[in-house]
Motif scaffolding. Structure first.
Motif, PDB file in Angstrom:
ATOM      1  N   ILE A  76       0.831  -1.214   0.000  1.00  0.00           N
ATOM      2  CA  ILE A  76       0.000   0.000   0.000  1.00  0.00           C
ATOM      3  C   ILE A  76       0.864   1.262   0.000  1.00  0.00           C
ATOM      4  O   ILE A  76       0.702   2.162   0.821  1.00  0.00           O
ATOM      5  N   THR A  77       1.766   1.296  -0.974  1.00  0.00           N
ATOM      6  CA  THR A  77       2.708   2.404  -1.091  1.00  0.00           C
ATOM      7  C   THR A  77       2.861   2.792  -2.552  1.00  0.00           C
ATOM      8  O   THR A  77       2.851   1.929  -3.437  1.00  0.00           O
ATOM      9  N   VAL A  78       2.988   4.081  -2.791  1.00  0.00           N
ATOM     10  CA  VAL A  78       3.293   4.587  -4.118  1.00  0.00           C
ATOM     11  C   VAL A  78       4.640   5.298  -4.046  1.00  0.00           C
ATOM     12  O   VAL A  78       4.985   5.891  -3.023  1.00  0.00           O
ATOM     13  N   TYR A  79       5.416   5.193  -5.120  1.00  0.00           N
ATOM     14  CA  TYR A  79       6.762   5.726  -5.154  1.00  0.00           C
ATOM     15  C   TYR A  79       6.913   6.745  -6.280  1.00  0.00           C
ATOM     16  O   TYR A  79       6.209   6.686  -7.287  1.00  0.00           O
ATOM     17  N   LEU A  80       7.857   7.633  -6.105  1.00  0.00           N
ATOM     18  CA  LEU A  80       8.254   8.545  -7.161  1.00  0.00           C
ATOM     19  C   LEU A  80       9.776   8.541  -7.214  1.00  0.00           C
ATOM     20  O   LEU A  80      10.428   9.094  -6.327  1.00  0.00           O
ATOM     21  N   GLN A  81      10.314   7.886  -8.232  1.00  0.00           N
ATOM     22  CA  GLN A  81      11.751   7.885  -8.447  1.00  0.00           C
ATOM     23  C   GLN A  81      12.113   9.104  -9.276  1.00  0.00           C
ATOM     24  O   GLN A  81      11.603   9.284 -10.388  1.00  0.00           O
ATOM     25  N   MET A  82      12.973   9.942  -8.731  1.00  0.00           N
ATOM     26  CA  MET A  82      13.339  11.194  -9.391  1.00  0.00           C
ATOM     27  C   MET A  82      14.820  11.159  -9.735  1.00  0.00           C
ATOM     28  O   MET A  82      15.672  11.094  -8.834  1.00  0.00           O
ATOM     29  N   ASN A  83      15.112  11.190 -11.010  1.00  0.00           N
ATOM     30  CA  ASN A  83      16.493  11.182 -11.497  1.00  0.00           C
ATOM     31  C   ASN A  83      16.797  12.488 -12.221  1.00  0.00           C
ATOM     32  O   ASN A  83      15.893  13.226 -12.608  1.00  0.00           O
ATOM     33  N   SER A  84      18.071  12.739 -12.418  1.00  0.00           N
ATOM     34  CA  SER A  84      18.514  13.946 -13.130  1.00  0.00           C
ATOM     35  C   SER A  84      17.842  15.189 -12.582  1.00  0.00           C
ATOM     36  O   SER A  84      17.317  16.017 -13.338  1.00  0.00           O
ATOM     37  N   LEU A  85      17.862  15.320 -11.294  1.00  0.00           N
ATOM     38  CA  LEU A  85      17.166  16.429 -10.653  1.00  0.00           C
ATOM     39  C   LEU A  85      17.781  17.769 -11.011  1.00  0.00           C
ATOM     40  O   LEU A  85      19.007  17.882 -11.203  1.00  0.00           O
ATOM     41  N   LYS A  86      16.910  18.768 -11.098  1.00  0.00           N
ATOM     42  CA  LYS A  86      17.303  20.113 -11.456  1.00  0.00           C
ATOM     43  C   LYS A  86      16.899  21.072 -10.328  1.00  0.00           C
ATOM     44  O   LYS A  86      15.957  20.776  -9.582  1.00  0.00           O
ATOM     45  N   PRO A  87      17.551  22.219 -10.234  1.00  0.00           N
ATOM     46  CA  PRO A  87      17.144  23.188  -9.200  1.00  0.00           C
ATOM     47  C   PRO A  87      15.664  23.559  -9.292  1.00  0.00           C
ATOM     48  O   PRO A  87      15.027  23.792  -8.261  1.00  0.00           O
ATOM     49  N   GLU A  88      15.119  23.581 -10.484  1.00  0.00           N
ATOM     50  CA  GLU A  88      13.702  23.932 -10.638  1.00  0.00           C
ATOM     51  C   GLU A  88      12.755  22.841 -10.150  1.00  0.00           C
ATOM     52  O   GLU A  88      11.547  23.038 -10.116  1.00  0.00           O
ATOM     53  N   ASP A  89      13.293  21.694  -9.767  1.00  0.00           N
ATOM     54  CA  ASP A  89      12.465  20.652  -9.150  1.00  0.00           C
ATOM     55  C   ASP A  89      12.265  20.903  -7.652  1.00  0.00           C
ATOM     56  O   ASP A  89      11.491  20.182  -7.001  1.00  0.00           O
ATOM     57  N   THR A  90      12.924  21.901  -7.116  1.00  0.00           N
ATOM     58  CA  THR A  90      12.790  22.226  -5.703  1.00  0.00           C
ATOM     59  C   THR A  90      11.359  22.624  -5.383  1.00  0.00           C
ATOM     60  O   THR A  90      10.800  23.520  -6.011  1.00  0.00           O
ATOM     61  N   ALA A  91      10.769  21.936  -4.423  1.00  0.00           N
ATOM     62  CA  ALA A  91       9.372  22.174  -4.050  1.00  0.00           C
ATOM     63  C   ALA A  91       9.006  21.249  -2.898  1.00  0.00           C
ATOM     64  O   ALA A  91       9.776  20.340  -2.546  1.00  0.00           O
TER      65      ALA A  91
END
Length: 124
Positions: A76-91
């Motif tokens: 009962i879990t959902v994931y978000l794998q975030m690669n190649s992160l950019k400064p504009e992904d800050t939130a």
């Protein structure tokens, strides 16, 4: 349904993070799930969504090709794998659950439950 998001943190540009959203409640498996984010002074933005069975997925244009959403109904879990992160992904990243689970939902108005949010900061 109660949602608990985790996994945020500080990372350098180009790095990766994996967010998790743990849900409570036996009906989790029938809910569509989504990730949204909100930066200071900006509106909440759609990031990714997944149907109840994981067969249908949608991404926001700004994260397509870099982020991957998945779910494990047994955990009962959902994931978000975030690669190649950019400064504009800050939130602050929020996970949501929607009763409209057949197709991924892009509008936050269609979500019934929200987690508390987890901060992601990407340094340049």
């Amino acid at each position: 349904v109660q949602l608990q998001a985790s996994g945020g943190g500080l990372v350098q540009a180009g790095g990766s993070l994996r967010l998790s959203c743990a849900a409570s409640g036996r009906t989790f498996r029938i809910y569509g799930m989504g990730w949204f984010r909100q930066a200071p002074g900006k509106e909440r933005e759609f990031v990714a969504a997944i149907s109840w069975n994981g067969d249908s997925i949608a991404y926001g244009d700004s994260v397509k090709g870099r982020f991957t959403i998945s779910r494990d109904n047994a955990k009962i879990t959902v994931y978000l794998q975030m690669n190649s992160l950019k400064p504009e992904d800050t939130a602050v990243y929020y996970c949501g659950a929607t009763q409209y689970g057949m197709k991924p939902r892009r509008s936050s108005d269609e979500y019934d439950y929200w987690g508390q949010g987890t901060q992601v900061t990407v340094s340049s």
